[in-house]
Write a protein that holds these residues in place. Structure first.
Motif, PDB file in Angstrom:
ATOM      1  N   VAL A  97      -9.043   2.969  -1.336  1.00 50.61           N
ATOM      2  CA  VAL A  97      -9.445   4.181  -0.780  1.00 50.61           C
ATOM      3  C   VAL A  97     -10.022   4.324   0.373  1.00 50.61           C
ATOM      4  O   VAL A  97     -10.863   3.440   0.744  1.00 50.61           O
ATOM      5  CB  VAL A  97     -10.110   5.168  -1.940  1.00 50.61           C
ATOM      6  N   ARG A  98      -9.882   5.492   1.416  1.00 45.77           N
ATOM      7  CA  ARG A  98     -10.615   5.342   2.729  1.00 45.77           C
ATOM      8  C   ARG A  98     -10.456   6.711   2.804  1.00 45.77           C
ATOM      9  O   ARG A  98      -9.704   7.494   2.868  1.00 45.77           O
ATOM     10  CB  ARG A  98      -9.604   4.822   3.859  1.00 45.77           C
ATOM     11  N   ILE A  99     -11.910   7.353   3.263  1.00 44.36           N
ATOM     12  CA  ILE A  99     -12.145   8.742   3.651  1.00 44.36           C
ATOM     13  C   ILE A  99     -12.557   8.664   4.949  1.00 44.36           C
ATOM     14  O   ILE A  99     -13.516   7.980   5.439  1.00 44.36           O
ATOM     15  CB  ILE A  99     -13.154   9.410   2.611  1.00 44.36           C
ATOM     16  N   GLU A 100     -11.825   9.563   5.987  1.00 46.51           N
ATOM     17  CA  GLU A 100     -12.074   9.437   7.124  1.00 46.51           C
ATOM     18  C   GLU A 100     -12.703  10.946   7.544  1.00 46.51           C
ATOM     19  O   GLU A 100     -12.002  12.192   7.209  1.00 46.51           O
ATOM     20  CB  GLU A 100     -10.737   9.187   7.942  1.00 46.51           C
ATOM     21  N   ASP A 101     -13.689  10.799   8.622  1.00 47.90           N
ATOM     22  CA  ASP A 101     -14.062  12.105   9.020  1.00 47.90           C
ATOM     23  C   ASP A 101     -14.379  11.825  10.701  1.00 47.90           C
ATOM     24  O   ASP A 101     -14.564  10.583  11.107  1.00 47.90           O
ATOM     25  CB  ASP A 101     -15.516  12.369   8.552  1.00 47.90           C
ATOM     26  N   LEU A 102     -14.307  12.791  11.348  1.00 41.71           N
ATOM     27  CA  LEU A 102     -14.594  12.801  12.972  1.00 41.71           C
ATOM     28  C   LEU A 102     -15.782  13.519  13.195  1.00 41.71           C
ATOM     29  O   LEU A 102     -16.128  14.711  12.686  1.00 41.71           O
ATOM     30  CB  LEU A 102     -13.443  13.652  13.593  1.00 41.71           C
ATOM     31  N   VAL A 103     -16.785  12.906  13.856  1.00 45.29           N
ATOM     32  CA  VAL A 103     -18.031  13.099  13.923  1.00 45.29           C
ATOM     33  C   VAL A 103     -18.658  13.216  15.341  1.00 45.29           C
ATOM     34  O   VAL A 103     -18.327  12.128  16.225  1.00 45.29           O
ATOM     35  CB  VAL A 103     -19.061  12.172  13.434  1.00 45.29           C
TER      36      VAL A 103
END
Length: 83
Positions: free
Chosen positions: A55-61
Motif C-alpha cells: 500500500v502507498r498513500i500519496e499526498d501533494l504538500v
C-alpha cells in the motif's frame, strides 16, 4: 519505526514536484537537508509485504512560512474489498 516495519518500507518517502514530476528535493531516511518555503513535494509512504500486499498513500504538500498545506484531499479511511 520497528525493524520489521523498516524492512517493509522500501520506498522513498517522497520527492519534489515542479517542471518535472520527480525532482529535488528527495525525501528519504538517507537524505539530509531542510525543506524551504515554496517547495512542492509528494509525501508517499509505502509498505510492502512480499507475497501478501502493498500500500502507498500519496499526498501533494506545499511548504509555506507557516508550515505546510496539503493540496490533495482524498479520504484515507480503510476500505475492505471482498470477504
Amino acid at each position: 519505526m520497528d525493524a520489521v516495519a523498516g524492512e517493509r518500507f522500501g520506498h522513498g518517502l517522497g520527492h519534489g514536484v515542479g517542471l518535472e514530476i520527480h525532482e529535488a528535493p528527495r525525501l528519504a531516511q538517507s537524505v539530509e537537508g531542510t525543506l524551504v518555503t515554496g517547495n512542492a513535494v509528494t509525501v508517499e509512504p509505502g509498505v510492502y509485504v512480499p507475497g501478501a500486499f502493498g500500500v502507498r498513500i500519496e499526498d501533494l504538500v506545499v511548504v509555506s512560512d507557516e508550515g505546510s498545506e496539503v493540496l490533495s484531499h482524498f479520504p484515507k479511511e480503510l476500505i475492505t474489498v471482498g470477504a
